[in-house]
Design a protein around this motif. Structure first.
Motif, PDB file in Angstrom:
ATOM      1  N   SER A  11      23.579  53.817  18.124  1.00  0.00           N
ATOM      2  CA  SER A  11      23.747  55.267  18.164  1.00  0.00           C
ATOM      3  C   SER A  11      25.210  55.639  18.216  1.00  0.00           C
ATOM      4  O   SER A  11      25.658  56.550  17.519  1.00  0.00           O
ATOM      5  CB  SER A  11      22.994  55.835  19.359  1.00  0.00           C
ATOM      6  N   PRO A 372       5.897  51.387  22.354  1.00  0.00           N
ATOM      7  CA  PRO A 372       6.935  52.033  23.166  1.00  0.00           C
ATOM      8  C   PRO A 372       7.825  51.002  23.825  1.00  0.00           C
ATOM      9  O   PRO A 372       7.379  49.963  24.279  1.00  0.00           O
ATOM     10  CB  PRO A 372       6.146  52.836  24.193  1.00  0.00           C
ATOM     11  N   SER A 376      13.249  51.091  20.360  1.00  0.00           N
ATOM     12  CA  SER A 376      12.350  51.198  19.217  1.00  0.00           C
ATOM     13  C   SER A 376      12.748  52.343  18.292  1.00  0.00           C
ATOM     14  O   SER A 376      12.707  52.211  17.078  1.00  0.00           O
ATOM     15  CB  SER A 376      10.911  51.389  19.705  1.00  0.00           C
ATOM     16  N   SER A 377      13.149  53.485  18.849  1.00  0.00           N
ATOM     17  CA  SER A 377      13.560  54.616  18.023  1.00  0.00           C
ATOM     18  C   SER A 377      14.798  54.276  17.218  1.00  0.00           C
ATOM     19  O   SER A 377      14.895  54.608  16.039  1.00  0.00           O
ATOM     20  CB  SER A 377      13.827  55.835  18.910  1.00  0.00           C
ATOM     21  N   GLU A 378      15.748  53.594  17.849  1.00  0.00           N
ATOM     22  CA  GLU A 378      16.975  53.207  17.141  1.00  0.00           C
ATOM     23  C   GLU A 378      16.666  52.239  16.006  1.00  0.00           C
ATOM     24  O   GLU A 378      17.208  52.342  14.912  1.00  0.00           O
ATOM     25  CB  GLU A 378      17.947  52.576  18.143  1.00  0.00           C
ATOM     26  N   GLN A 380      13.786  51.938  14.425  1.00  0.00           N
ATOM     27  CA  GLN A 380      13.076  52.668  13.373  1.00  0.00           C
ATOM     28  C   GLN A 380      14.043  53.481  12.513  1.00  0.00           C
ATOM     29  O   GLN A 380      13.914  53.531  11.298  1.00  0.00           O
ATOM     30  CB  GLN A 380      12.037  53.605  13.994  1.00  0.00           C
ATOM     31  N   GLN A 381      15.019  54.104  13.157  1.00  0.00           N
ATOM     32  CA  GLN A 381      15.992  54.887  12.406  1.00  0.00           C
ATOM     33  C   GLN A 381      16.767  53.987  11.444  1.00  0.00           C
ATOM     34  O   GLN A 381      16.965  54.340  10.271  1.00  0.00           O
ATOM     35  CB  GLN A 381      16.964  55.584  13.366  1.00  0.00           C
ATOM     36  N   HIS A 412       6.328  60.272   9.481  1.00  0.00           N
ATOM     37  CA  HIS A 412       7.568  60.649  10.158  1.00  0.00           C
ATOM     38  C   HIS A 412       8.022  62.054   9.796  1.00  0.00           C
ATOM     39  O   HIS A 412       9.073  62.490  10.283  1.00  0.00           O
ATOM     40  CB  HIS A 412       8.668  59.642   9.827  1.00  0.00           C
ATOM     41  N   SER A 417       7.819  64.400  15.072  1.00  0.00           N
ATOM     42  CA  SER A 417       8.782  63.329  14.796  1.00  0.00           C
ATOM     43  C   SER A 417      10.200  63.856  14.996  1.00  0.00           C
ATOM     44  O   SER A 417      10.540  64.945  14.532  1.00  0.00           O
ATOM     45  CB  SER A 417       8.615  62.831  13.365  1.00  0.00           C
ATOM     46  N   PRO A 418      11.070  63.104  15.681  1.00  0.00           N
ATOM     47  CA  PRO A 418      12.454  63.587  15.891  1.00  0.00           C
ATOM     48  C   PRO A 418      13.196  63.687  14.565  1.00  0.00           C
ATOM     49  O   PRO A 418      12.898  62.981  13.592  1.00  0.00           O
ATOM     50  CB  PRO A 418      13.063  62.516  16.802  1.00  0.00           C
ATOM     51  N   THR A 420      16.072  62.697  13.794  1.00  0.00           N
ATOM     52  CA  THR A 420      16.782  61.471  13.427  1.00  0.00           C
ATOM     53  C   THR A 420      15.912  60.539  12.600  1.00  0.00           C
ATOM     54  O   THR A 420      16.434  59.703  11.848  1.00  0.00           O
ATOM     55  CB  THR A 420      17.253  60.739  14.690  1.00  0.00           C
ATOM     56  N   LEU A 421      14.593  60.658  12.739  1.00  0.00           N
ATOM     57  CA  LEU A 421      13.679  59.855  11.936  1.00  0.00           C
ATOM     58  C   LEU A 421      13.166  60.625  10.719  1.00  0.00           C
ATOM     59  O   LEU A 421      12.953  60.052   9.655  1.00  0.00           O
ATOM     60  CB  LEU A 421      12.495  59.386  12.785  1.00  0.00           C
TER      61      LEU A 421
END
Length: 822
Positions: A11, A372, A376-378, A380-381, A412, A417-418, A420-421
């Motif tokens: 990030s 979770p 994981s979000s990073e 996926q991005q 997504h 969905s955020p 960023t994704l």
């Protein structure tokens, strides 16, 4: 003890390069050259970042430069990074934890006190300092990034306040991390000493127990020889197995440490062969570190990329995506793939190897089905960004679609969905839609409703811009796709994007361009779409965009095309065009510096005047005559493009019919007559001939200067073949007779030249249409202007002319019938 986890490295890395690129690109209207020297220095500093502290320090300096109105970049050039730290934040280096030595002068007896003291210090600090929430910090950074890209401030001074908060957060995080490291070093040392003392006690106890057990077994051997011998054998086997297990574990540990050292040696010597071999290590830390080393060496070196392709190294890295690695390991591998095959400088052979190794299939398994957990979000991005880049290359795009990437991307785009994704997912879908076959797959996957829903994220969001582009490409496939997009509410959802055309913010204008092109696609051949646009007030916005003088040419051209399509399809839209004064706005664009915009403006004016709507035609003619578009039209009459000539002649014809004598004289002075005569030289089949004849008639009627100019440029001989009934259509002959009358009426020199050219006799052939025809009346008017003012003089002309057998009587009868109608 509770250890504060630093922010994920990816990030802060993404934030550093995003801010650096925004500063290097600059802001303001028009194309701005990228400050390559500045951005290369940012990249140089990033290679020296060996810790989170270094990345935060670099990010802080970049934010201060971005917030400075003068964009003084001196602080960045003065920045010195010492390196070192606890966590390596670079995307191309493995994460390691370095231990700190105990401070000198501290004895063993104080270990408990030190442990309690560090806990008390940490508790005191936590009570005195309010912890900075990571999500809140990320939210602040995201909002500041939007403001730096041109988003409007929610309140005055918001950007300055956020910049100060981000700088404060960075300082606080740096201080907190330093204190945590010092406490961790102390506690680890205390724990290590405890472990060593416990191990010593266990060893001593084991020796004592071993001695007692030996004595006991020795006594048993004397009383129970067989049992003692069996127990001795079992003990020996167990002891051997234990020693073998310990030796194997030690060897494995030594092997891993040795392989890690081999990675470092290979990096130092730039030995890709050794690194390629280490990629097949069964140990995650070795394989991932080797992959990171390969990425570091090859990312920007074409020669190294070629060598890596020869070693089939990328196939081995792609295969690691299927291994049961940790979250961090998968993230590191994804970043390596992004550096090697998903950027603008990738080597074609590397991309080919990635596809052949089923890399796309393995990659998409990490999208949309993540358990979770931290990171994981990073991850996926990063994966979505790789997919977005790969979607721009046909072989990789085909492989991704075949592997089933589309449903995962569409998930997504959901509102939950955020951003960023959602942004890279929408961008990937937009790239996939460039291929008609893939666009069909998207259409069947019900992508249109999802893309329309994504437009609600706001015109400033990258996801909305990408969605508009994808909608345009899918709607262009066939009318049924247009209808589905319209039913999903695409037109209403696209209108907010068009509002960006009134902004000076470049991303907002890019969104307006994408929205305008999508609206054009939805309008083509669809009257219902045109009606929806008109009733939603969309033409008001489109007309406003056309009037913006500094609007980008691409956006202006799309807006003009929207007006042309809507007016041609729907009567309500035509009335709106007149009400909004669109023809006057279009006239100002006829002289636009962009050739495409000028051409489209002139073409649209011609289209509007030819739609058969009298009110619209009058509006166009008045706008052309009074709006300053006449010089541009005269210039276009001399174009090498016959289509441009024809369009200019049509507009000029409509404008001159309603112009006063002074305006017509000014057109003659501009040189309109010679250029119109040139169109006549193309013969009966010339494009724009009818409009040119009409313009010559309107200019010459009662204007001696125009009559003389036309005669001197040889217009009269050119009319002779146009009056031939056997070779020329009736509408061309009608316009030729009208032009002849206007050219000679009241001008003796022109009358004499026309008679000498045989135009009086040539006009007689149109009498063969019959005395009841409109053409017969035009013949009478033309002959009257040529000096044959009475019926008997015209009959004498018919009698004296050369005719085919039977034509004299027929034409005389037609002449008498036509005179009777006057």
């Amino acid at each position: 003890m509770a250890i504060a986890h630093p922010e994920p490295a990816g990030s802060i890395v993404n934030a550093v390069f995003a801010v650096g690129w925004q500063i290097a690109r600059g802001e303001g209207p028009g194309a701005q050259p990228v400050d390559a020297r500045f951005f290369n220095h940012v990249r140089h500093l990033s290679e020296r970042c060996n810790s989170v502290d270094d990345w935060q320090q670099l990010h802080t300096v970049l934010l201060s430069v971005a917030a400075d109105g003068s964009r003084d970049k001196t602080p960045l050039y003065l920045l010195q990074l010492a390196g070192g730290g606890d966590d390596v934040g670079s995307a191309m280096q493995p994460r390691q934890r370095r231990s700190r030595a105990l401070q000198p002068g501290v004895g063993r007896g104080s270990e408990e006190q030190r442990g309690r003291g560090s806990e008390e210090q940490r508790a005191t600090r936590k009570r005195s300092q309010k912890p900075v929430d990571s999500a809140e910090r990320q939210k602040r950074r995201g909002r500041l990034q939007q403001l730096l890209l041109g988003a409007a401030e929610a309140k005055p001074g918001e950007q300055k306040e956020l910049t100060q908060r981000v700088l404060s957060d960075a300082t606080a995080a740096e201080t907190e991390a330093r204190l945590e490291r010092e406490e961790m070093a102390q506690e680890l040392s205390v724990a290590m000493r405890k472990c060593l003392r416990a191990a010593a006690r266990q060893i001593a106890r084991a020796r004592e127990e071993g001695a007692e057990e030996g004595a006991r077994k020795a006594a048993q051997r004397h009383s129970e020889p067989e049992v003692a011998e069996t127990s001795f054998v079992e003990d020996t086997l167990r002891s051997g197995q234990a020693r073998a297990t310990a030796v194997a574990s030690g060897r494995a540990r030594l092997s891993t440490d040795s392989d890690v050292s081999r990675v470092d040696d290979a990096v130092s010597s730039k030995d890709l062969t050794a690194l390629a071999a280490l990629l097949e290590s069964p140990h995650e830390d070795v394989a991932v570190k080797a992959a990171l080393a390969v990425g570091t060496l090859c990312a920007r070196d074409e020669a190294m990329q070629l060598e890596l392709a020869a070693l089939n190294g990328l196939s081995r890295i792609a295969a690691l995506l299927g291994a049961p690695f940790s979250e961090r390991g998968v993230l590191d591998l994804t970043l390596v793939l992004k550096a090697l095959c998903a950027n603008q400088s990738h080597h074609p052979r590397l991309l080919e190897q990635f596809v052949q190794a089923e890399g796309p299939r393995l990659l998409i398994t990490h999208v949309g089905s993540v358990s979770p957990g931290a990171g994981s979000s990073e991850r996926q991005q990063a994966t979505l960004e790789v997919i977005r880049s790969l979607s721009g290359h046909p072989p990789a795009r085909t492989a991704l679609v075949a592997a089933g990437v589309i449903p995962r991307l569409l998930r997504h785009l959901a509102p939950a969905s955020p951003l960023t994704l959602a942004s890279p997912a929408a961008a990937a879908i937009a790239a996939i839609s460039c291929d008609p076959g893939c666009a069909e797959v998207l259409l069947k996957a019900q992508a249109l409703p999802a893309m329309v829903q994504c437009l609600a994220r706001g015109p400033a969001a990258d996801a909305a811009v990408s969605s508009a582009a994808a909608i345009a490409r899918m709607a262009a496939l066939r009318p049924e796709a247009q209808q589905r997009a319209r039913d999903a509410g695409a037109i209403d959802a696209l209108l907010p994007l068009l509002d960006g055309g009134f902004s000076t913010n470049l991303p907002a204008r890019a969104g307006a361009e994408a929205g305008a092109e999508a609206v054009c696609t939805l309008l083509r051949g669809s009257r219902l779409s045109a009606t929806s646009l008109g009733q939603a007030g969309g033409l008001q916005t489109v007309a406003g965009i056309i009037s913006q003088e500094d609007a980008p040419a691409k956006l202006t051209a799309a807006a003009i095309e929207t007006i042309s399509l809507a007016a041609g399809l729907d009567a309500f839209c035509r009335a709106e065009v007149v009400r909004l004064g669109v023809p006057s706005v279009l006239v100002t664009r006829v002289n636009d510096r962009s050739k495409r915009v000028a051409s489209l403006a002139a073409a649209t004016l011609g289209t509007l005047s030819a739609l058969g709507d009298e009110s619209l035609a009058r509006s166009v003619s008045a706008a052309v005559a009074t709006g300053g578009g006449l010089p541009r039209l005269v210039e276009q009459l001399g174009s090498d493009d016959w289509t441009v000539r024809s369009r200019a002649a049509t507009l000029l014809d409509g404008a001159v019919m309603r112009a006063d004598a002074d305006t017509r004289r000014s057109l003659v002075e501009m040189g309109a007559i010679p250029k119109l005569v040139c169109i006549l030289r193309g013969g009966p089949q010339a494009e724009g001939l009818e409009a040119a004849l009409g313009a010559i008639e309107a200019l010459s009627d009662g204007i001696p200067e125009a009559q003389d100019s036309a005669r001197e440029h040889g217009v009269l001989p050119l009319l002779s073949p146009l009056l031939d009934r056997d070779a020329t259509p009736a509408d061309i002959r009608d316009n030729s007779l009208l032009a002849l009358r206007a050219l000679v009426d009241g001008n003796d020199q022109s009358v004499a030249a026309a008679r000498e050219a045989g135009l009086a006799e040539g006009a007689l052939s149109s009498l063969d249409d019959g005395g009841d025809s409109e053409c017969a009346l035009l013949v009478i008017h033309a002959l009257t202007s040529l000096g044959f003012r009475e019926l008997h003089t015209q009959i004498a002309l018919v009698s004296g002319a050369n005719h085919r057998a039977g034509d004299r009587g027929t034409r005389t009868g037609a002449l008498k019938t036509a005179w009777a109608r006057l």
